[in-house]
Design an enzyme around this catalytic site. Structure first.
Site, short mmCIF file in Angstrom:
data_model
loop_
_atom_site.label_atom_id
_atom_site.label_comp_id
_atom_site.label_asym_id
_atom_site.label_seq_id
_atom_site.Cartn_x
_atom_site.Cartn_y
_atom_site.Cartn_z
N GLU A 186 0.86 -1.18 0.00
CA GLU A 186 0.00 0.00 0.00
C GLU A 186 0.89 1.23 0.00
O GLU A 186 1.78 1.37 0.85
CB GLU A 186 -0.91 -0.02 1.24
CG GLU A 186 -1.85 1.17 1.28
CD GLU A 186 -3.14 0.89 2.06
OE1 GLU A 186 -3.41 -0.27 2.40
OE2 GLU A 186 -3.86 1.88 2.33
N ARG A 187 0.68 2.09 -0.97
CA ARG A 187 1.48 3.32 -1.13
C ARG A 187 2.95 3.01 -1.36
O ARG A 187 3.82 3.77 -0.94
CB ARG A 187 1.32 4.26 0.07
CG ARG A 187 -0.10 4.50 0.52
CD ARG A 187 -0.98 5.02 -0.57
NE ARG A 187 -2.36 5.20 -0.13
CZ ARG A 187 -3.34 5.53 -0.97
NH1 ARG A 187 -3.11 5.70 -2.24
NH2 ARG A 187 -4.56 5.69 -0.52
N GLU A 310 -10.59 4.27 8.99
CA GLU A 310 -10.72 3.86 7.59
C GLU A 310 -11.18 2.42 7.45
O GLU A 310 -10.61 1.63 6.70
CB GLU A 310 -9.39 4.09 6.85
CG GLU A 310 -8.99 5.56 6.85
CD GLU A 310 -7.73 5.87 6.05
OE1 GLU A 310 -6.88 4.98 5.94
OE2 GLU A 310 -7.62 6.99 5.55
N ARG A 343 -2.09 3.63 16.94
CA ARG A 343 -2.07 4.79 16.05
C ARG A 343 -3.18 5.79 16.37
O ARG A 343 -4.31 5.41 16.68
CB ARG A 343 -2.16 4.35 14.59
CG ARG A 343 -0.95 3.55 14.16
CD ARG A 343 -1.06 3.07 12.74
NE ARG A 343 -0.59 4.02 11.76
CZ ARG A 343 -1.31 4.43 10.70
NH1 ARG A 343 -2.55 4.01 10.53
NH2 ARG A 343 -0.79 5.25 9.82
N ARG A 355 -11.73 17.63 9.78
CA ARG A 355 -10.90 16.42 9.92
C ARG A 355 -9.60 16.73 10.66
O ARG A 355 -9.07 15.88 11.38
CB ARG A 355 -10.60 15.83 8.54
CG ARG A 355 -9.60 14.71 8.62
CD ARG A 355 -9.56 13.88 7.38
NE ARG A 355 -8.34 13.08 7.35
CZ ARG A 355 -7.90 12.41 6.31
NH1 ARG A 355 -8.59 12.43 5.18
NH2 ARG A 355 -6.79 11.72 6.36
N LYS A 379 0.86 11.02 13.52
CA LYS A 379 1.46 11.56 12.28
C LYS A 379 1.97 12.97 12.51
O LYS A 379 1.45 13.69 13.37
CB LYS A 379 0.43 11.54 11.14
CG LYS A 379 0.10 10.13 10.66
CD LYS A 379 -0.79 10.11 9.41
CE LYS A 379 -1.10 8.66 9.03
NZ LYS A 379 -1.91 8.54 7.80
N ASP A 384 -2.82 14.31 6.91
CA ASP A 384 -2.30 13.06 6.37
C ASP A 384 -1.09 13.23 5.46
O ASP A 384 -1.24 13.16 4.25
CB ASP A 384 -3.42 12.33 5.61
CG ASP A 384 -3.03 10.92 5.24
OD1 ASP A 384 -2.03 10.42 5.78
OD2 ASP A 384 -3.73 10.31 4.41
N GLU A 412 3.68 9.25 -0.81
CA GLU A 412 2.29 9.09 -1.23
C GLU A 412 1.72 10.37 -1.85
O GLU A 412 1.02 10.31 -2.85
CB GLU A 412 1.43 8.67 -0.02
CG GLU A 412 -0.06 8.59 -0.35
CD GLU A 412 -0.92 8.20 0.85
OE1 GLU A 412 -0.35 7.86 1.91
OE2 GLU A 412 -2.15 8.24 0.73
N HIS A 540 -4.32 18.35 0.42
CA HIS A 540 -5.25 17.30 0.03
C HIS A 540 -6.06 17.65 -1.21
O HIS A 540 -7.27 17.40 -1.27
CB HIS A 540 -6.21 16.97 1.18
CG HIS A 540 -6.41 15.48 1.36
ND1 HIS A 540 -6.86 14.69 0.34
CD2 HIS A 540 -6.20 14.65 2.41
CE1 HIS A 540 -6.93 13.43 0.77
NE2 HIS A 540 -6.52 13.38 2.02
N TRP A 562 -13.02 13.15 2.03
CA TRP A 562 -12.08 12.56 1.09
C TRP A 562 -12.04 13.37 -0.21
O TRP A 562 -11.37 13.00 -1.16
CB TRP A 562 -12.45 11.08 0.79
CG TRP A 562 -12.14 10.15 1.93
CD1 TRP A 562 -11.34 10.43 3.00
CD2 TRP A 562 -12.61 8.82 2.14
NE1 TRP A 562 -11.29 9.36 3.86
CE2 TRP A 562 -12.06 8.34 3.35
CE3 TRP A 562 -13.44 7.96 1.41
CZ2 TRP A 562 -12.31 7.07 3.87
CZ3 TRP A 562 -13.69 6.69 1.92
CH2 TRP A 562 -13.14 6.24 3.13
O1 GCW Z 1 -2.30 8.21 4.16
C1 GCW Z 1 -3.38 7.38 4.30
C2 GCW Z 1 -3.25 6.43 3.17
C3 GCW Z 1 -3.74 5.04 3.48
C4 GCW Z 1 -3.15 4.60 4.79
C5 GCW Z 1 -3.61 5.56 5.87
C6 GCW Z 1 -3.01 5.25 7.23
C7 GCW Z 1 -2.45 2.43 5.50
O2 GCW Z 1 -3.89 6.97 2.05
O3 GCW Z 1 -3.34 4.21 2.42
O4 GCW Z 1 -3.48 3.28 5.10
O5 GCW Z 1 -3.21 6.86 5.56
O6 GCW Z 1 -2.05 5.90 7.60
O7 GCW Z 1 -3.52 4.38 7.92
#
Ligand code: GCW
Length: 715
Positions: A186-187, A310, A343, A355, A379, A384, A412, A540, A562
């Site tokens: 993923e990514r 998610e 997380r 958000r 994060k 994101d 990403e 975004h 989104w």
């Molecule tokens: O940045 C987003 C991504 C998802 C990712 C999510 C996360 C693993 O688009 O692909 O999923 O964050 O950090 O959980």
């Protein structure tokens, strides 16, 4: 017996170096595989005297130390530097721990405060000879010392005399792999997963050793193997045996393995009816699972968990909270000294919500409630991994909770493995950000390293950008981000300039002109990408789903948050998300000094303007220009930078090896195409609101807005 062993080791070493040389000259074109560990000969005038290596110990780690020093010194000095039994010449390197090496023990070096991972590198006298002692309390510490010594050599730093003493500032220095069990990532933008699940545990790809070695060279000491969007299968008996085989390869390099745990695994694997964390059977299942894992992998790190985010299951699925979930898992691994990394990337959509405020709203109320072996992974920014975000307000906001920053090394939102974007400056910006949590100087670094709040367990994670591509990271320059992450995890005070300089010299060349050009390109690159993607606080606005290229017009996603339109809020009046009192007021999550600065349009840093404000198109900026003109000029500036970078790169064609030169040139061509596309698509779209002409200096768009809307950029 001892002597024969030493002779054998010496012969092995000579054979190894000979092999390395022939490999280097015959087989290996420069394809990036060797990363920053190339050990190519230094210019002849810059080779210090190194005579031999006296290395004690027979463990796999001691062997790794010895091999690295032999290969590194021999490569850099352009002649075989062999292993010796005793110190007979000036310039001998003596490496080991007081336990493994009587020579090191005899030197009585100050190791007591350096813990399990620190090291000392010192010029000393032994047998009347000048030596360089690399000493540590543990063999892994000695390995880190050896790598550091080689780094000094590669960067042409003086090595006589030396008096270095280091230990890592953060305990857990970790890569998070978003690798799926089917080999996809993923990514991930550098090929397939490095973990060959279908062949494990019988066959372990030798490349895994090189991966561990590269990480150890930076001090990275942990890795979570599987995606946080986790498959429960990774915890079944079959997969645990596979993971154990990987852990065995990583162990000599000081790397511990973690697994992402799917919260509903007790149902999927254990056949239970629930995964409710307060259910006794569920807790017992996890305890037993932990026992099973630790029986196979005694130094297993613990679990990484994405819960109730998610679509992932979590405690809230059962009307429990994050603390219930995290602490139940923490209890399962605690008897084994395991850790749970929970997380904070949680953002439940509510009508009209912001958000950027969600993670703070969800987690902050639990400050002080998490168990002692839980780290909350946050994060760097509140949304994101955008090209630029303000620091996450949870930093400073949870004084009684152990926080652990999560950075994203994989690009990403920054052009995948096609764009040159050196992320050290972005991470520096984050680490240096002052939260004012305990007054001025309460930087994110001081929260992360535990000094501000006396945090016992510390760590930092980077979402990995590695894959099966021959050069590991897709783009040769993306290696610099892996490098910078690891080095910053060890010492979060290192400057971007130093990191760029070290990396360029080790990875490409010591040619002074080339070093100057390449470090400059690295240091400027992130800001350039921000300029052509998301200047002045935009965020975004990428094409939904894949996140490559612009789609500020997009408003079709099932969830409002989104959609790019949710974030930029363009209208006739202006652009941006009002997060002040007149809007969502999420700016109030910051401490007053920060809040007030962000909340006032006059004091808000211009590079975050539309993150916090809905800015009128004709608002005057410090440059004297109105906002619309400045926005357009930023986009243009980003494109211009890529053009110049291409010229700079082309001019290095004689200095950089042909293989890598051509590969990077191709990537830069894509980057220029994409930068122009970003500029044109965004400006044409925002112009439908601003209704103003493009200022002079900004090029005419190449296509129409409809054409940009019709098809996303391809990578
Ligand atoms: O940045 C987003 C991504 C998802 C990712 C999510 C996360 C693993 O688009 O692909 O999923 O964050 O950090 O959980």
């Amino acid at each position: 017996m001892k002597r024969r062993q030493a002779r054998n080791t010496k012969m092995q070493a000579v054979a190894l170096t000979a092999l390395l040389f022939s490999l280097a000259t015959v087989v290996l074109a420069e394809d990036g595989y060797r990363l920053w560990l190339r050990y190519e000969p230094l210019p002849s005038g810059a080779r210090p005297t190194i005579a031999a290596i006296v290395a004690a110990g027979d463990s796999p780690t001691a062997k790794a130390v010895r091999d690295e020093l032999v290969a590194g010194c021999s490569g850099l000095l352009g002649r075989t530097i062999a292993v010796a039994e005793r110190v007979e010449q000036d310039g001998t390197i003596v490496v080991g721990t007081p336990k493994s090496s009587p020579l090191i023990a005899g030197l009585k070096l100050p190791l007591t405060t350096l813990g399990n991972e620190g090291f000392v590198i010192r010029s000393a006298k032994l047998n009347g000879r000048s030596v360089i002692a690399i000493a540590a309390n543990t063999e892994v510490g000695a390995l880190y010392g050896a790598f550091h010594f080689l780094r000094l050599l590669q960067a042409q730093q003086p090595i006589f005399p030396l008096n270095i003493s280091q230990k890592p500032r953060l305990q857990l220095r970790m890569l998070n792999h978003w690798d799926n069990l089917d080999g996809s990532i993923e990514r991930g933008y550098a090929g397939r997963s490095l973990w060959n699940w279908s062949e494990l545990p019988d066959k372990v790809d030798p490349r895994l050793r090189d991966y561990a070695r590269a990480n150890a060279s930076l001090g990275i000491n942990a890795t979570a193997l599987n995606n946080v969007n986790a498959n429960a299968k990774s915890l079944n008996a079959e997969y645990l045996r596979k993971t154990a085989a990987i852990a065995a390869v990583f162990r000599p390099y000081g790397m511990r393995v973690f697994l992402s745990a799917r919260f509903s695994a007790p149902m999927e694997l254990g056949g239970l009816k629930t995964a409710d964390p307060l259910n006794a059977e569920v807790a017992a299942w996890w305890k037993q699972k932990a026992d099973e894992i630790y029986a196979l992998i005694p130094d297993f790190g613990g679990f990484l968990v994405k819960a109730n985010s998610e679509g992932q299951p979590g405690p809230r699925t059962y009307n429990r909270d994050h603390v219930d979930g995290a602490n139940m898992l923490a209890a399962a691994v605690a008897p084994h000294n395991g850790i749970v990394i929970w997380r904070a990337f949680v953002y439940d959509m509510k009508d009209g919500y912001d958000r950027a405020a969600a993670a703070y709203d969800n987690l902050q109320p639990f400050d002080g409630k998490f168990a002692a072996n839980v780290l909350l992974q946050v994060k760097n920014g509140p949304i994101d991994f955008q090209p630029r975000e303000p620091f996450h307000p949870l930093f400073g906001g949870m004084p009684k909770t152990q926080l652990m920053p999560e950075l994203q090394i994989t690009q990403e939102y920054l052009g995948f493995s096609n764009h040159l974007a050196f992320l050290a400056p972005m991470w520096r910006e984050f680490l240096d950000a002052d939260t004012f949590a305990k007054g001025k100087g309460s930087t994110v670094t001081k929260i992360a390293d535990g000094s501000l709040y006396n945090q016992k367990l510390t760590g930092i994670a980077g979402v990995a950008n590695t894959g099966s591509d021959r050069n590991w990271n897709g783009h040769h320059f993306a290696q610099a981000n892996w490098y910078a992450f690891g080095r910053l995890a060890w010492n979060p005070d290192l400057s971007s300039k130093q990191l760029a300089d070290e990396w360029v010299r080790a990875t490409f060349t010591n040619d002074p002109k080339a070093v100057r050009t390449l470090t400059r390109l690295l240091l400027e690159s992130h800001e350039a990408v921000v300029d052509y993607m998301t200047p002045l606080g935009l965020h975004h606005i990428m094409w939904a789903g894949h996140h490559y290229g612009p789609a500020p017009w997009w408003d079709k996603e099932r969830r409002d948050d989104w959609n790019p339109t949710y974030y930029h809020r363009a209208d006739e009046k202006g652009l941006g998300f009002d997060r002040t009192k007149t809007g969502s007021n999420s700016v109030s999550q910051y401490f007053p000094a920060v809040r007030d600065r962000f909340a006032d349009l006059r004091t808000c840093p211009e590079n975050l303007l539309v993150w916090f404000h809905h800015v009128p198109w004709d608002h005057r900026l410090k440059s004297g220009r109105i906002f619309w003109d400045e926005l357009a000029l930023h986009y243009q500036r980003g494109v211009d930078w890529v053009r110049t970078a291409r010229k700079d790169w082309d001019a290095l064609s004689g200095v950089i090896d042909a293989g890598r030169h051509e590969a990077v040139a191709r990537k830069l061509a894509i980057q220029e195409r994409d930068a122009a596309h970003w500029r044109d698509a965004c400006l044409l779209y925002f112009q439908t609101f601003s209704k103003r002409p493009l200022p002079s200096g900004v090029e005419k768009p190449q296509k129409t807005l409809d054409e940009y809307k019709a098809k996303s950029l391809s990578w």
